[in-house]
Scaffold this active site. Structure first.
Site, mmCIF file in Angstrom:
data_model
loop_
_atom_site.group_PDB
_atom_site.id
_atom_site.type_symbol
_atom_site.label_atom_id
_atom_site.label_comp_id
_atom_site.label_asym_id
_atom_site.label_seq_id
_atom_site.Cartn_x
_atom_site.Cartn_y
_atom_site.Cartn_z
ATOM 1 N N GLU A 204 8.452 51.783 31.819
ATOM 2 C CA GLU A 204 8.822 53.196 31.654
ATOM 3 C C GLU A 204 9.853 53.554 32.716
ATOM 4 O OE1 GLU A 204 7.516 55.825 29.735
ATOM 5 O OE2 GLU A 204 5.846 54.824 28.706
HETATM 6 ZN ZN LIG Z 1 7.763 56.307 25.108
#
Ligand SMILES: [Zn+2]
Length: 334
Positions: A282
């Site tokens: 992320e």
């Molecule tokens: Zn995502």
């Protein structure tokens, strides 16, 4: 693995010396610089298609293009493949249409892996076959939305009338004919066709602080579902440690553990259940001036994973070190 890239990125080496790897020619610095403007940071599906076609042409056949399916609006779910080796890797970008930065990173990685020719390239590409699903949610990308485009969407993990959250529909226990999401079905089917030993899924998150007060630039997590076997989880943790080191020491990233859930429909969990070393990356959604560095961090993750898989150093990492990746801290106020 770290040593190989540290030399070319001129980053001082920290930590213990790398374990002796199989002999491998080192990459040359000049061959690892992709043109900076292959695509903008938030490319349209058409821009992705044009860039991939240009890379395929420039690679003289080493980057092969295809599609693993089509979106509900008929856009190709683009697959780019480089290498012809026995170890298979699968990278996926932009399942959530409003989380774009893994896509320009994948374009850069494909150029760097596929276009230059060197002894290192011949070595790497004889060991690995790297598949990249580039911009897995093109209908969401054109709308800058998380979900795919499906006005009939309803039920759990959907925005009714808008679409489904693709990254909740990879459940390997659901019969594929009961899966309403073409993008998820396509990735699952591709996994079953090629059985990659490694799957990395690139997303974006908001803004958070590290425990030490610096700003987090990326968070990572391995499979956490109890349905994943111990061996796959261990290999996912090795992949996490390896990515933590590469992103921290070679890309200057501030990395934490992502606080993700255990649901087996999430790609990170699903491909762990199926037996791959699986990782979620992320990238934080940082201001515009930091976007190139964020793309660079994902690019470094992609290359470091490939290098570690090719020379075997990935599987000599201590999986227990994953527990030392710090937990994500508090959200930054807007
Ligand atoms: Zn995502």
């Amino acid at each position: 693995m770290i040593g190989v890239f540290a030399a070319l990125l001129a980053v001082p080496l920290l930590g213990p010396s790398p374990v002796k790897a199989e002999p491998a020619p080192p990459p040359q610095p000049t061959t690892l610089a992709a043109p900076a403007t292959l695509v903008p940071s938030e490319p349209s599906p058409e821009q992705v298609g044009s860039a991939l076609a240009a890379i395929a042409r420039a690679s003289d056949g080493r980057v092969r293009l295809g599609a693993i399916g089509r979106s509900n609006e008929g856009r190709p779910l683009r697959l780019a493949t480089v290498g012809r080796g026995p170890t298979r890797l699968l990278y996926v970008t932009q399942q959530h249409g409003d989380e774009p930065l893994g896509t320009p990173a994948a374009i850069q990685a494909l150029w760097v892996l596929g276009v230059p020719r060197s002894a290192w390239h011949r070595w790497l590409l004889s060991r690995l076959t790297i598949d990249i699903v580039v911009q897995a949610n093109p209908d969401g990308a054109v709308r800058d939305q998380r979900y795919n485009h499906d006005p009939t969407a309803s039920g759990e993990y959907s925005q009714p009338g808008v679409g489904y959250d693709i990254n909740r529909f990879h459940n390997p226990l659901t019969p594929i004919s009961d899966n309403p999401v073409p993008e998820s079905r396509a990735v699952l089917s591709w996994w079953r066709a090629v059985r990659p030993s490694i799957v990395v899924d690139y997303h974006m998150q908001g803004r958070y602080l590290q425990p030490d007060g610096r700003e987090t630039t990326a968070s990572i997590l391995w499979p956490t579902t109890p349905l994943a076997g111990a061996d796959a989880v261990n290999r996912g943790r090795q992949l996490a440690v390896s990515n933590y080191q590469a992103m921290t020491y070679l890309a200057g990233a501030n990395v934490t553990r992502y606080p993700g859930g255990d649901y087996e429909g999430i790609a990170r969990n699903a491909y762990g259940v199926l037996g791959s070393a699986s990782l979620l990356v992320e990238l934080s959604n940082l201001p515009a001036e930091q976007v190139p560095a964020q793309i660079r961090a994902a690019f470094v993750s992609m290359l470091a994973t490939a290098q570690g898989a090719a020379d075997g150093s990935l599987w000599r990492v201590d999986p227990a070190a994953a527990d030392t990746v710090p937990a994500r801290g508090p959200s930054l106020p807007d």
